[in-house]
Design an enzyme around this catalytic site. Structure first.
Site, mmCIF file in Angstrom:
data_model
loop_
_atom_site.group_PDB
_atom_site.id
_atom_site.type_symbol
_atom_site.label_atom_id
_atom_site.label_comp_id
_atom_site.label_asym_id
_atom_site.label_seq_id
_atom_site.Cartn_x
_atom_site.Cartn_y
_atom_site.Cartn_z
ATOM 1 N N HIS A 138 -42.568 35.853 69.716
ATOM 2 C CA HIS A 138 -42.908 36.026 70.118
ATOM 3 C C HIS A 138 -41.121 36.589 71.652
ATOM 4 C CE1 HIS A 138 -46.734 36.053 70.635
ATOM 5 N NE2 HIS A 138 -46.658 35.156 70.304
ATOM 6 N N SER A 167 -39.968 39.883 66.430
ATOM 7 C CA SER A 167 -41.247 39.578 67.749
ATOM 8 C C SER A 167 -42.268 39.035 66.201
ATOM 9 C CB SER A 167 -41.397 40.459 69.446
ATOM 10 O OG SER A 167 -42.716 39.998 69.503
ATOM 11 N N SER A 215 -45.304 41.614 72.762
ATOM 12 C CA SER A 215 -44.789 40.660 73.414
ATOM 13 C C SER A 215 -43.235 40.427 74.044
ATOM 14 C CB SER A 215 -44.839 39.231 72.723
ATOM 15 O OG SER A 215 -44.856 39.893 71.473
ATOM 16 N N ASP A 238 -44.402 32.550 63.433
ATOM 17 C CA ASP A 238 -45.949 32.462 64.817
ATOM 18 C C ASP A 238 -46.495 33.520 64.767
ATOM 19 O OD1 ASP A 238 -47.205 32.255 66.790
ATOM 20 O OD2 ASP A 238 -45.782 32.590 68.455
ATOM 21 N N GLU A 267 -45.769 27.816 64.481
ATOM 22 C CA GLU A 267 -45.939 27.817 66.075
ATOM 23 C C GLU A 267 -47.757 27.356 66.353
ATOM 24 O OE1 GLU A 267 -43.340 27.309 68.216
ATOM 25 O OE2 GLU A 267 -45.150 27.807 70.562
ATOM 26 N N ASN A 310 -47.734 23.705 65.749
ATOM 27 C CA ASN A 310 -49.107 23.649 67.001
ATOM 28 C C ASN A 310 -49.898 22.072 67.157
ATOM 29 O OD1 ASN A 310 -51.106 24.848 68.052
ATOM 30 N ND2 ASN A 310 -52.827 24.745 66.593
ATOM 31 N N LYS A 355 -47.653 20.161 71.946
ATOM 32 C CA LYS A 355 -47.667 21.577 71.583
ATOM 33 C C LYS A 355 -49.358 21.938 72.027
ATOM 34 C CE LYS A 355 -47.870 25.683 70.132
ATOM 35 N NZ LYS A 355 -48.844 26.951 69.949
ATOM 36 N N ASP A 382 -49.362 24.034 75.803
ATOM 37 C CA ASP A 382 -48.626 25.214 75.845
ATOM 38 C C ASP A 382 -49.992 25.522 75.450
ATOM 39 O OD1 ASP A 382 -48.829 27.598 73.897
ATOM 40 O OD2 ASP A 382 -46.725 26.448 72.973
ATOM 41 N N ASN A 383 -50.898 25.490 74.718
ATOM 42 C CA ASN A 383 -51.948 26.517 74.280
ATOM 43 C C ASN A 383 -52.944 26.076 75.967
ATOM 44 O OD1 ASN A 383 -50.842 25.874 71.767
ATOM 45 N ND2 ASN A 383 -53.233 26.123 71.008
ATOM 46 N N CYS A 430 -51.864 28.789 79.101
ATOM 47 C CA CYS A 430 -52.776 29.546 79.860
ATOM 48 C C CYS A 430 -53.348 29.256 80.835
ATOM 49 C CB CYS A 430 -53.970 29.922 78.270
ATOM 50 S SG CYS A 430 -53.652 30.357 76.114
ATOM 51 N N HIS A 461 -54.485 34.502 69.047
ATOM 52 C CA HIS A 461 -53.419 35.755 68.386
ATOM 53 C C HIS A 461 -53.045 37.193 67.672
ATOM 54 C CE1 HIS A 461 -48.962 35.308 66.462
ATOM 55 N NE2 HIS A 461 -48.791 35.589 65.234
ATOM 56 N N HIS A 473 -46.200 32.213 79.000
ATOM 57 C CA HIS A 473 -45.834 31.144 79.304
ATOM 58 C C HIS A 473 -45.270 30.509 80.430
ATOM 59 C CE1 HIS A 473 -49.841 29.857 77.035
ATOM 60 N NE2 HIS A 473 -49.275 29.091 76.072
ATOM 61 N N SER A 505 -43.243 23.360 73.591
ATOM 62 C CA SER A 505 -43.155 23.662 71.920
ATOM 63 C C SER A 505 -41.999 23.779 71.484
ATOM 64 C CB SER A 505 -43.844 25.364 72.194
ATOM 65 O OG SER A 505 -45.028 24.748 73.194
ATOM 66 N N GLN A 526 -40.620 22.822 67.559
ATOM 67 C CA GLN A 526 -39.835 23.411 66.993
ATOM 68 C C GLN A 526 -38.569 22.714 66.142
ATOM 69 O OE1 GLN A 526 -40.348 26.268 64.346
ATOM 70 N NE2 GLN A 526 -42.794 27.202 65.411
HETATM 71 P P1 NAI Z 1 -59.401 26.077 69.019
HETATM 72 O O1 NAI Z 1 -59.514 25.749 67.675
HETATM 73 O O2 NAI Z 1 -58.498 24.532 69.738
HETATM 74 O O3 NAI Z 1 -60.462 27.255 69.966
HETATM 75 C C1 NAI Z 1 -60.583 27.916 69.027
HETATM 76 C C2 NAI Z 1 -62.863 27.117 69.879
HETATM 77 O O4 NAI Z 1 -62.673 28.586 69.462
HETATM 78 C C3 NAI Z 1 -63.249 26.523 68.764
HETATM 79 O O5 NAI Z 1 -62.653 25.383 69.971
HETATM 80 C C4 NAI Z 1 -63.801 27.527 68.771
HETATM 81 O O6 NAI Z 1 -65.223 26.051 68.094
HETATM 82 C C5 NAI Z 1 -64.624 28.704 69.146
HETATM 83 N N1 NAI Z 1 -64.760 29.708 68.594
HETATM 84 C C6 NAI Z 1 -64.941 30.441 66.975
HETATM 85 N N2 NAI Z 1 -65.462 30.769 66.407
HETATM 86 C C7 NAI Z 1 -66.375 31.586 67.491
HETATM 87 C C8 NAI Z 1 -67.356 32.185 68.153
HETATM 88 N N3 NAI Z 1 -67.284 33.281 67.908
HETATM 89 N N4 NAI Z 1 -67.604 31.981 69.493
HETATM 90 C C9 NAI Z 1 -67.265 31.969 70.439
HETATM 91 N N5 NAI Z 1 -66.528 30.091 70.363
HETATM 92 C C10 NAI Z 1 -65.678 30.742 68.747
HETATM 93 O O7 NAI Z 1 -57.567 26.961 68.365
HETATM 94 P P2 NAI Z 1 -56.577 27.439 69.911
HETATM 95 O O8 NAI Z 1 -55.561 26.385 70.007
HETATM 96 O O9 NAI Z 1 -57.855 26.739 71.292
HETATM 97 O O10 NAI Z 1 -56.444 28.453 69.689
HETATM 98 C C11 NAI Z 1 -56.816 29.949 69.793
HETATM 99 C C12 NAI Z 1 -56.380 31.240 69.567
HETATM 100 O O11 NAI Z 1 -55.276 31.396 70.366
HETATM 101 C C13 NAI Z 1 -55.505 31.338 68.000
HETATM 102 O O12 NAI Z 1 -55.381 32.420 67.350
HETATM 103 C C14 NAI Z 1 -54.718 30.881 68.884
HETATM 104 O O13 NAI Z 1 -53.566 31.163 67.352
HETATM 105 C C15 NAI Z 1 -54.316 32.034 69.897
HETATM 106 N N6 NAI Z 1 -53.155 30.455 70.925
HETATM 107 C C16 NAI Z 1 -52.270 31.658 71.588
HETATM 108 C C17 NAI Z 1 -51.471 31.387 72.916
HETATM 109 C C18 NAI Z 1 -50.961 32.630 74.056
HETATM 110 O O14 NAI Z 1 -50.484 32.226 75.258
HETATM 111 N N7 NAI Z 1 -51.711 33.436 74.128
HETATM 112 C C19 NAI Z 1 -50.918 29.991 72.586
HETATM 113 C C20 NAI Z 1 -51.101 29.070 71.336
HETATM 114 C C21 NAI Z 1 -52.447 29.934 70.925
#
Ligand code: NAI
Length: 434
Positions: free
Chosen positions: A55, A78, A83, A133, A158, A183, A188, A192-193, A197, A303, A355, A363, A367
């Site tokens: 991003h 990006s 983003s 990322d 990332e 990650n 991180k 960050d996550n 958020c 993501h 963020h 984060s 990196q």
């Molecule tokens: P995580 O693995 O910690 O959490 C995902 C959760 O979703 C798990 O607890 C899992 O059991 C649950 N899950 C899976 N399938 C499901 C379903 N069908 N129904 C309900 N729950 C379900 O992953 P994290 O770190 O929370 O990341 C989640 C996503 O966010 C990823 O795609 C990651 O790349 C992205 N991300 C986005 C950010 C942003 O700023 N927008 C920042 C960091 C990560």
């Protein structure tokens, strides 16, 4: 190899504004600035040609300039079509760094931009490091430019979804480079996550909709790190928050944190606001859309845009779509109006500014350390996925304490021996979960 394009951004005249915001961000990014002071003079990334796909925000600009100050040549794209912060991209282009990024590009332009970052300068030197990322740059190199792999020393990734792809590749024997999973540094994903958020989710919904959040019912799908921060963000705004999960541990955590844990089928009828945070596919599908209340707001903070079944929505109800403003669209489904943010792509970067700098400093310090580790230790790592050693994780945290006025106690020898660690750390076992 295509001809050299020095950069492509929306409007280079935005560079001054971008530069002013980069200066403000630097003051909130003590980790990156400390790494500049520590490694700037010795230039340990000299010779590195780092292609980055992450991003293109103000915070990322500070990362890019940190890598450059450590001696690297850098090119950038990006990792999402919505983003880019155009003033950040302009400032980086004006600083002479090849950047190919603008907000609101097409999928074809997205791939074109990544492709531009593979070769450096007029003499078209290929990249020798990857900073990714989500894995789109990694996939492009592995799948479309395999001849470049032998010249690359390693890659750092990332996000949760990108890391997931890397472990899949390792299992299938298609991971062709040593990789550092940024990650899963504690500093991180647990920051960050989660805390990122917690700030940026509600910011995005407000900027997009100006909706009164207090009193609304919101549902967060997934109670991982992103879900935890997202649920807290909405609760802080006065929403009554529902959570959906498939993992009993995370479901129990959500219940103990005071959220109502329900199925998406139930939530679909009750919620005013839908947020997907699972990193999984088809979380909100046709049957959920049909149950929704009028004027429901639907968005994703994971993501990729496949958490919400946008393909179904656009195929079946695309004709009813009307744009309210960029990244805010309304669909009419069975007589009800449904508002979709950022076309189902990650909402905090599509509808807000991502963020805040301080958490991104954590984060991006990881990196930077990952790039230093891979670049300076050729041969040390196999084609596997590694995390940074805990000592570096603790170092990243330590670099951020003073900025928030936190003071650390220290142990004496007796205390350290009593809990079985050394005074200098690491302070926890590898399996400690924070
Ligand atoms: P995580 O693995 O910690 O959490 C995902 C959760 O979703 C798990 O607890 C899992 O059991 C649950 N899950 C899976 N399938 C499901 C379903 N069908 N129904 C309900 N729950 C379900 O992953 P994290 O770190 O929370 O990341 C989640 C996503 O966010 C990823 O795609 C990651 O790349 C992205 N991300 C986005 C950010 C942003 O700023 N927008 C920042 C960091 C990560």
């Amino acid at each position: 190899t295509s001809a050299y394009v020095p950069y492509k951004v929306k409007d280079i005249a935005l560079a001054d504004w971008g530069r002013k915001e980069i200066r403000l961000a630097e003051a909130e990014m003590p980790g990156l600035m400390a790494l500049r002071r520590e490694f700037g003079p010795s230039k340990p990334l000299q010779g590195a040609r780092i292609a980055g796909c992450l991003h293109m925000t103000i915070q990322t600009a500070v990362l890019i300039e940190t890598l450059a100050e450590l001696g690297a040549d850098v090119t950038w794209s990006s990792c999402n079509i919505f983003s880019t912060q155009d003033h950040a991209a302009a400032a980086i282009a004006a600083a002479g760094i090849p950047v190919y990024a603008w907000k609101g590009m097409t999928e074809e332009e997205f791939n074109w931009c990544i492709e531009q970052t593979l070769f450096f300068g007029e003499d078209r030197q290929p990249l020798n490091m990857i900073l990714d990322d989500g894995g789109d740059l990694t996939n492009m190199v592995f799948d479309n430019y395999p001849e470049l792999i032998s010249g690359i020393k390693g890659l750092s990734e990332e996000t949760t979804t990108g890391v997931h792809r890397l472990y899949e590749r390792m299992k299938n024997g298609t991971l062709h480079l040593p990789a550092i999973n940024v990650n899963d540094s504690v500093t991180k994903s647990k920051f960050d996550n989660k805390y990122g958020c917690r700030e940026s989710l509600v910011d995005a919904i407000r900027r997009a909709t100006d909706l009164m959040l207090a009193g609304k019912v919101a549902v967060v799908a997934g109670y991982g790190d992103v879900g935890k921060g997202s649920a807290e963000s909405l609760r802080g705004a006065g929403c009554r928050v529902l959570v959906t999960e498939i993992d009993p541990i995370c479901a129990l955590q959500a219940a103990m944190d005071g959220y109502e844990v329900v199925t998406m089928d139930e939530a679909a009828e009750r919620a005013n606001i839908f947020v997907t945070a699972t990193g999984n596919v088809r979380i909100i599908t046709d049957r959920h859309f049909r149950k929704m209340r009028d004027k429901a707001v639907v968005c994703n903070i994971g993501h990729f845009d496949n958490e919400i079944d946008m393909a179904w929505l656009n195929t079946n109800y695309g004709h009813s779509k009307s744009s309210i403003k960029p990244q805010v669209d309304m669909y009419e489904i069975d007589g009800k109006e449904i508002i979709v943010l950022a076309e189902g792509r990650l909402v905090n970067l599509g509808c807000a500014m991502g963020h805040p700098s301080f958490v991104m400093s954590c984060s991006f310090s990881n990196q930077t350390l990952a790039q230093l580790e891979l670049w300076n230790n050729p041969g040390k790592y196999e084609n596997k996925v590694y995390v940074l050693p805990k000592q570096l994780d603790e170092k990243v945290a330590a670099l951020h304490l003073a900025h928030v006025g936190a003071k650390l106690d220290t142990m004496d020898e007796e205390q350290a021996a009593y809990i079985g660690v050394t005074k200098e750390g690491p302070f926890k076992s590898e399996w400690y979960r924070y």
